[in-house]
Design a protein around this motif. Structure first.
Motif, short mmCIF file in Angstrom:
data_model
loop_
_atom_site.label_atom_id
_atom_site.label_comp_id
_atom_site.label_asym_id
_atom_site.label_seq_id
_atom_site.Cartn_x
_atom_site.Cartn_y
_atom_site.Cartn_z
N ARG A 187 17.37 -9.05 -14.87
CA ARG A 187 16.78 -9.88 -13.83
C ARG A 187 15.55 -10.56 -14.39
O ARG A 187 14.94 -10.08 -15.34
N GLY A 188 15.15 -11.66 -13.78
CA GLY A 188 13.98 -12.40 -14.25
C GLY A 188 12.69 -11.93 -13.63
O GLY A 188 11.63 -12.43 -13.98
N ILE A 189 12.80 -11.00 -12.68
CA ILE A 189 11.59 -10.52 -12.01
C ILE A 189 11.45 -9.02 -12.17
O ILE A 189 12.40 -8.32 -12.50
N LYS A 190 10.24 -8.56 -11.93
CA LYS A 190 9.96 -7.13 -11.96
C LYS A 190 9.02 -6.82 -10.81
O LYS A 190 8.34 -7.70 -10.27
N LEU A 191 8.99 -5.57 -10.42
CA LEU A 191 8.11 -5.09 -9.37
C LEU A 191 7.01 -4.30 -10.05
O LEU A 191 7.29 -3.37 -10.82
N VAL A 192 5.76 -4.70 -9.83
CA VAL A 192 4.66 -4.03 -10.51
C VAL A 192 3.68 -3.45 -9.51
O VAL A 192 3.52 -3.96 -8.40
N LYS A 193 3.04 -2.35 -9.94
CA LYS A 193 1.99 -1.72 -9.13
C LYS A 193 0.65 -2.16 -9.70
O LYS A 193 0.40 -2.07 -10.90
N LEU A 194 -0.20 -2.66 -8.82
CA LEU A 194 -1.55 -3.08 -9.18
C LEU A 194 -2.51 -2.28 -8.31
O LEU A 194 -2.68 -2.58 -7.13
N GLU A 195 -3.08 -1.22 -8.89
CA GLU A 195 -3.92 -0.27 -8.16
C GLU A 195 -3.11 0.30 -7.00
O GLU A 195 -2.13 0.98 -7.23
N SER A 196 -3.47 0.01 -5.76
CA SER A 196 -2.72 0.57 -4.62
C SER A 196 -1.89 -0.51 -3.92
O SER A 196 -1.62 -0.43 -2.74
N SER A 197 -1.48 -1.53 -4.68
CA SER A 197 -0.68 -2.63 -4.14
C SER A 197 0.54 -2.86 -5.02
O SER A 197 0.59 -2.41 -6.16
N TYR A 198 1.51 -3.62 -4.48
CA TYR A 198 2.72 -3.96 -5.23
C TYR A 198 2.93 -5.46 -5.18
O TYR A 198 2.58 -6.13 -4.21
N GLN A 199 3.56 -5.98 -6.26
CA GLN A 199 3.80 -7.41 -6.35
C GLN A 199 5.07 -7.67 -7.16
O GLN A 199 5.37 -6.96 -8.12
#
Length: 191
Positions: free
Chosen positions: A55-67
């Motif tokens: 896939r061309g996207i990924k799900l990342v965790k940034l401190e206590s958030s997701y993007q």
């Protein structure tokens, strides 16, 4: 259970895609009305799926958030799209102004306004923004007004290699245009 997990995954995707920025984990849990440990398990599972699949996207965790983000290996392709020239829509006002610049260049804003009979500040600014018109110098007169001319992007956009390839206007048409302009000027005076 599996169907409800898929719905939660789809909802997380929809939220993260729509927001564009990182969304705090607590807000996701609140909006989805799901307990935090269950949601964390679902999101971690989603992250694993994105990392394993092509896939061309990924799900990342940034401190206590997701993007949702673009995978690093697709940045080169993404940068090509971002840097592609944009097609701009030219209104009648912009086309009239551009035509005057093309046929009378170098030309000042005051000369364009005298021909059109209206202020051309916005039109000229838009044409400069679209890189169809540029400043080519200054007139040696009081106030040293800016002279405008067309750009290479203008030539590319209109499929010509030089200004000599622009269509010529027959003398009959010029007289018709002058007559129409005189009639319009007369109507403005009478109103």
């Amino acid at each position: 259970m599996e169907n409800s997990v898929l719905k939660i995954e789809a909802a997380v995707e929809a939220i993260l895609f729509s927001m564009g920025d990182a969304v705090p984990f607590k807000e996701l849990a609140k909006v989805l009305e799901i307990d935090e440990p269950t949601l964390e398990k679902i999101i971690l599972n989603m992250m694993d799926k994105y990392n394993q699949e092509d896939r061309g996207i990924k799900l990342v965790k940034l401190e206590s958030s997701y993007q949702l983000c673009t995978k690093n290996e697709y940045y080169d392709v993404l940068s090509k799209v971002v840097n592609m020239p944009k097609k701009h829509t030219l209104t009648d006002s912009l086309m009239e102004t551009l035509s005057i610049v093309a046929y009378k260049q170098p030309v000042t804003r005051q000369e364009i306004e005298a021909i059109r009979g209206v202020s051309c500040v916005h039109a000229i600014n838009k044409l400069v923004e679209y890189n169809l018109v540029t400043e080519v110098g200054r007139l040696d007169a009081i106030g040293r007004p800016i002279l405008f001319g067309t750009t290479e992007d203008f030539l590319r956009s209109f499929g010509v290699t030089s200004m000599d390839e622009l269509p010529t206007i027959s003398p009959d048409k010029i007289e018709d245009f002058k007559q129409q302009a005189m009639e319009e000027a007369q109507l403005r005076i009478e109103v």
